[in-house]
Design an enzyme around this catalytic site. Structure first.
Site, mmCIF file in Angstrom:
data_model
loop_
_atom_site.group_PDB
_atom_site.id
_atom_site.type_symbol
_atom_site.label_atom_id
_atom_site.label_comp_id
_atom_site.label_asym_id
_atom_site.label_seq_id
_atom_site.Cartn_x
_atom_site.Cartn_y
_atom_site.Cartn_z
ATOM 1 N N LYS A 1 0.855 -1.183 0.000
ATOM 2 C CA LYS A 1 0.000 0.000 0.000
ATOM 3 C C LYS A 1 0.895 1.238 0.000
ATOM 4 C CE LYS A 1 -3.727 2.319 2.527
ATOM 5 N NZ LYS A 1 -4.629 2.257 3.698
ATOM 6 N N LYS B 1 -2.176 -1.522 -3.716
ATOM 7 C CA LYS B 1 -3.012 -0.324 -3.667
ATOM 8 C C LYS B 1 -2.129 0.916 -3.733
ATOM 9 C CE LYS B 1 -6.490 1.971 -0.773
ATOM 10 N NZ LYS B 1 -7.211 1.959 0.515
#
Length: 331
Positions: free
Chosen positions: A201, A255
């Site tokens: 992320k 992400k």
């Protein structure tokens, strides 16, 4: 007729629709989609989110209707994110551990209505619950504390598992949290609850509308660069994924999505495990803005970008376009 003609013509297989279908390398179906949903307090409440056109926050009773819609469309999983009332947010994020918080009430309601026909994925991080908007506990200088936060995340994860969550998805990026959560789930009688780790992320500029949706954007003090990944790094993502898999993650997530398709591909090639990608709020908003401005056909943009995730190696995609895409795919 004479001449020196090419023996190989790649256009032959593109010449008709049936042939293009026959030779298609990647196929997108509703079963590839996970639908993120935002929960708000009250009853019969729908709150449109200005920075996410077409997306709303829903009270628990209306979230159930969205879950039933997902089942009807063939979407296998919904992902839940709460907009915790401001008077319940605190420096320690204690509301995350409340068995009757918005998240847990929504989980129970969806499972009561849909049972095993729909998977429920739940976000594990403290930012929807903290008064400072960070994903973890902070010291006096504002630094996010790792091990103290992990202990809080473990309690949060078990709380969600007790409510009926099928997949725990830690999005916090603290070191060691996957091992701690996996151990706690096993010890508390939840051996079959999956962990989908937000393993890679990034500290991205694409999260703005999401923070509006969960009410943390205006609260955030500082940034998240001390725990989310530097967008300049690719090799580091592989180290993060390797650690999370070793600690017990069943699947991993990259992400944001479109700006990091290279990471999706590298993770899939390196580990051959289920890899999911999140088409995040900023990416969704850009597509909606382009379509509204007449810069592109919305339906085509949606399906092409989602197919790009599959081509890169994603097993599935979290996307706010999930219901719209599923309807398009059903024809």
């Amino acid at each position: 007729m004479t001449g020196n003609y090419p023996l190989t013509r790649l256009r032959r297989t593109r010449a008709s629709a049936w042939s293009r279908t026959l030779h298609r390398e990647n196929i997108l179906t509703p079963a590839d989609l996970i639908w993120p949903l935002f929960i708000t307090s009250g009853e019969g409440v729908e709150e449109p989110i200005a920075s996410l056109p077409g997306v709303s926050r829903w009270s628990v009773d209306l979230i159930v209707a969205r879950a039933q819609e997902a089942v009807a469309l063939g979407i296998p999983v919904v992902a839940l994110f709460p907009n915790t009332p401001h008077d319940l947010r605190s420096a320690d994020g204690a509301e995350a551990h409340n068995p009757d918080n918005l998240m847990c009430r929504a989980i129970r309601a969806i499972k009561a209505a849909c049972g095993d026909t729909l998977g429920v994925l739940t976000d594990v991080a403290l930012d929807p619950y903290t008064s400072h908007g960070q994903d973890g506990l902070v010291d006096e200088a504002g630094y996010v504390l790792n091990d103290e936060t992990v202990a809080a995340l473990v309690d949060q994860a078990v709380n969600q598992a007790r409510a009926g969550a099928d997949i725990i998805a830690p999005s916090d990026m603290m070191d060691g949290r996957i091992h701690a959560i996996r151990q706690a789930l096993e010890m508390n009688g939840f051996p079959n609850v999956q962990i989908m780790s937000y393993a890679a992320k990034y500290a991205s500029a694409f999260y703005g509308p999401f923070r509006d949706a969960v009410g943390s954007g205006g609260l955030l003090k500082g940034d998240k660069k001390t725990y989310q990944m530097d967008p300049a790094n690719g090799d580091e993502a592989l180290r993060e994924v390797a650690l999370d898999l070793a600690e017990g993650a069943d699947s991993v997530m990259v992400k944001p999505g479109l700006a990091y398709l290279d990471i999706v591909r590298r993770v899939k090639d390196e580990f051959a495990v289920p890899v999911f990608a999140y088409q995040v709020s900023g990416e969704y908003a850009m597509i909606e803005a382009a379509a509204a401005a007449g810069a592109g056909d919305r339906d085509a943009l949606v399906l092409e970008t989602l197919l790009a995730f599959k081509r890169a190696g994603a097993s599935g995609i979290l996307t706010y376009h999930a219901p719209h895409a599923a309807r398009l795919l059903h024809g």
